[in-house]
Scaffold this active site. Structure first.
Site, mmCIF file in Angstrom:
data_model
loop_
_atom_site.group_PDB
_atom_site.id
_atom_site.type_symbol
_atom_site.label_atom_id
_atom_site.label_comp_id
_atom_site.label_asym_id
_atom_site.label_seq_id
_atom_site.Cartn_x
_atom_site.Cartn_y
_atom_site.Cartn_z
ATOM 1 N N HIS A 1 1.283 2.724 0.349
ATOM 2 C CA HIS A 1 0.067 3.350 0.881
ATOM 3 C C HIS A 1 -0.029 4.805 0.418
ATOM 4 O O HIS A 1 -1.078 5.242 -0.084
ATOM 5 C CB HIS A 1 0.102 3.266 2.413
ATOM 6 C CG HIS A 1 -1.026 3.937 3.120
ATOM 7 N ND1 HIS A 1 -1.966 3.236 3.848
ATOM 8 C CD2 HIS A 1 -1.365 5.252 3.249
ATOM 9 C CE1 HIS A 1 -2.836 4.088 4.376
ATOM 10 N NE2 HIS A 1 -2.481 5.318 4.029
ATOM 11 N N GLU A 2 1.059 5.555 0.582
ATOM 12 C CA GLU A 2 1.027 6.976 0.230
ATOM 13 C C GLU A 2 0.876 7.193 -1.269
ATOM 14 O O GLU A 2 0.193 8.129 -1.701
ATOM 15 C CB GLU A 2 2.284 7.679 0.757
ATOM 16 C CG GLU A 2 2.331 7.811 2.265
ATOM 17 C CD GLU A 2 1.083 8.467 2.841
ATOM 18 O OE1 GLU A 2 0.629 9.482 2.291
ATOM 19 O OE2 GLU A 2 0.549 7.958 3.838
ATOM 20 N N HIS B 1 -2.550 7.483 -2.582
ATOM 21 C CA HIS B 1 -3.241 8.743 -2.279
ATOM 22 C C HIS B 1 -3.070 9.785 -3.385
ATOM 23 O O HIS B 1 -3.704 10.843 -3.329
ATOM 24 C CB HIS B 1 -2.693 9.348 -0.979
ATOM 25 C CG HIS B 1 -3.207 8.708 0.272
ATOM 26 N ND1 HIS B 1 -4.504 8.266 0.429
ATOM 27 C CD2 HIS B 1 -2.589 8.454 1.469
ATOM 28 C CE1 HIS B 1 -4.662 7.775 1.649
ATOM 29 N NE2 HIS B 1 -3.526 7.879 2.293
ATOM 30 N N ASP C 1 -8.456 7.306 3.413
ATOM 31 C CA ASP C 1 -8.209 6.547 4.643
ATOM 32 C C ASP C 1 -9.550 6.261 5.295
ATOM 33 O O ASP C 1 -10.015 6.997 6.162
ATOM 34 C CB ASP C 1 -7.287 7.329 5.582
ATOM 35 C CG ASP C 1 -5.876 7.436 5.038
ATOM 36 O OD1 ASP C 1 -5.323 6.396 4.654
ATOM 37 O OD2 ASP C 1 -5.333 8.552 4.992
#
Length: 356
Positions: free
Chosen positions: A311-312, A315, A326
């Site tokens: 997920h990170e 980004h 998000d």
């Protein structure tokens, strides 16, 4: 930053959240109005337009008290660089302080300084707007049962660049130095005890999951439609390419493009934050709660270390361009996003990888 509770009609205090059917949360039940209150200061007024009390989760919304991406800022048609944080929050064991109770026709105000999370040193005219999805819980509860959408007015401001440049950056400071590990540029000197081994395992698992997800995107159109709302060739190619980029970054031998810290050194590990990214620096920081997650979660769509790392990494613009935001958290919120937003939503990628 602060919340100022406003009185509802007849001066009644804000009531506790009422039960709201999840099916009714696909439309907007709140109105968001932006107003300039200083050179780079914004006041957001959030109003419950309905006839029932709302219990609104603040995480990654216009109401988030942390230096997150609350608004989009444009100048001359181009987006102004965001210098704040993009956190992944823990979505289980939520507590009441993470919510705002908003009675019928009542409002709350939330003020923040754009210059603390954007580079406005150029000065001049900017355009600001906000949109998003707010998770909601039922009365006296903290379990997410639905959501409501919001889209603000478009606000034009004329910013004094020198004055904006004098505002302290919320996530600023000199880049930390330390011993660098070859994989995804882990700052090994930031790790304590078993944390380096845990992070290396998470990166290895994230790489494996990402490669499997890239293959699934190309071979399983029904899953693409479930998560990304389309299985057209262009979207499939883009999704698969992004997963492969995450896989390469997670397993890079000596060419990692992100810098990964085992621990926070910039003050971003607020309560509820598992990990966060500074996209302007391509830096990722784990928080103490990250190490309380399982390495892998056998429960479908459950949070774990591997998919939090995945997920990170989405980004980071050095890994995914444009970097993911998000826009929706959890399967119910992710599945409600249209295709145009699903492909830019970090949790869509982590949930897709977890669900394969």
């Amino acid at each position: 930053m602060q919340f100022t509770a406003l009185l509802a009609a007849l001066g009644a205090p804000l009531a506790l959240a009422a039960s709201i059917p999840a099916a009714a949360h696909n439309h907007s039940m709140i109105d968001v109005q932006l107003a300039a209150t200083g050179n780079s200061m914004i006041k957001a007024t959030i109003t419950n337009t309905g006839d029932r009390t709302l219990n609104l989760l603040k995480f990654n919304t216009i109401m988030d008290e942390h230096p997150t991406r609350k608004v989009m800022v444009y100048q001359d048609g181009a987006e102004v660089q965001f210098t704040g944080m993009l956190p992944r929050y823990k979505m289980s064991d939520l507590t009441p302080e993470y919510f705002v109770n908003l009675g019928p026709k009542a409002s709350v105000e939330h003020s923040f300084d754009l210059a603390a999370t954007h580079d406005l040193s150029r000065g001049g005219k900017i355009v600001v707007k906000a949109h998003g999805m707010v998770p909601t819980a039922e009365e006296n509860a903290t379990t997410i049962t639905g959501h409501t959408l919001y889209e603000s007015n478009e606000l034009t401001m004329d910013v004094d660049g020198k004055q904006a440049a004098a505002v302290e950056q919320a996530m600023g400071g000199d880049d930390s130095t330390g011993v660098i590990d070859k994989r995804s540029n882990i700052v090994t000197s930031s790790c304590r005890g078993s944390q380096l081994r845990v992070l290396q395992t998470a990166l290895s698992n994230a790489s494996r999951l990402s490669r499997a997800a890239a293959s699934a995107a190309q071979r399983n159109p029904s899953k693409m439609r479930e998560y990304f709302k389309t299985a057209d060739s262009r979207t499939v190619q883009k999704v698969a390419s992004r997963f492969l980029s995450v896989a390469r970054e997670s397993s890079s031998g000596s060419t990692g493009r992100t810098t990964y810290y085992c621990n926070d050194n910039r003050g971003g590990c607020h309560p509820g934050v598992l990990a966060y990214t500074l996209p302007s620096k391509n830096q990722v920081f784990n928080c103490p709660s990250y190490y309380q997650l399982p390495a892998l979660n056998n429960r479908c769509h459950g949070q774990d270390q591997a998919t939090t790392t995945l997920h990170e990494l989405t980004h980071n613009p050095a890994v995914v361009t444009p970097f993911c935001e998000d826009l929706g958290y959890g399967y119910q919120r992710v599945s409600a996003l249209p295709a145009s937003k699903a492909i830019q939503n970090a949790d869509t990628y982590s949930l897709f990888a977890n669900g394969m």
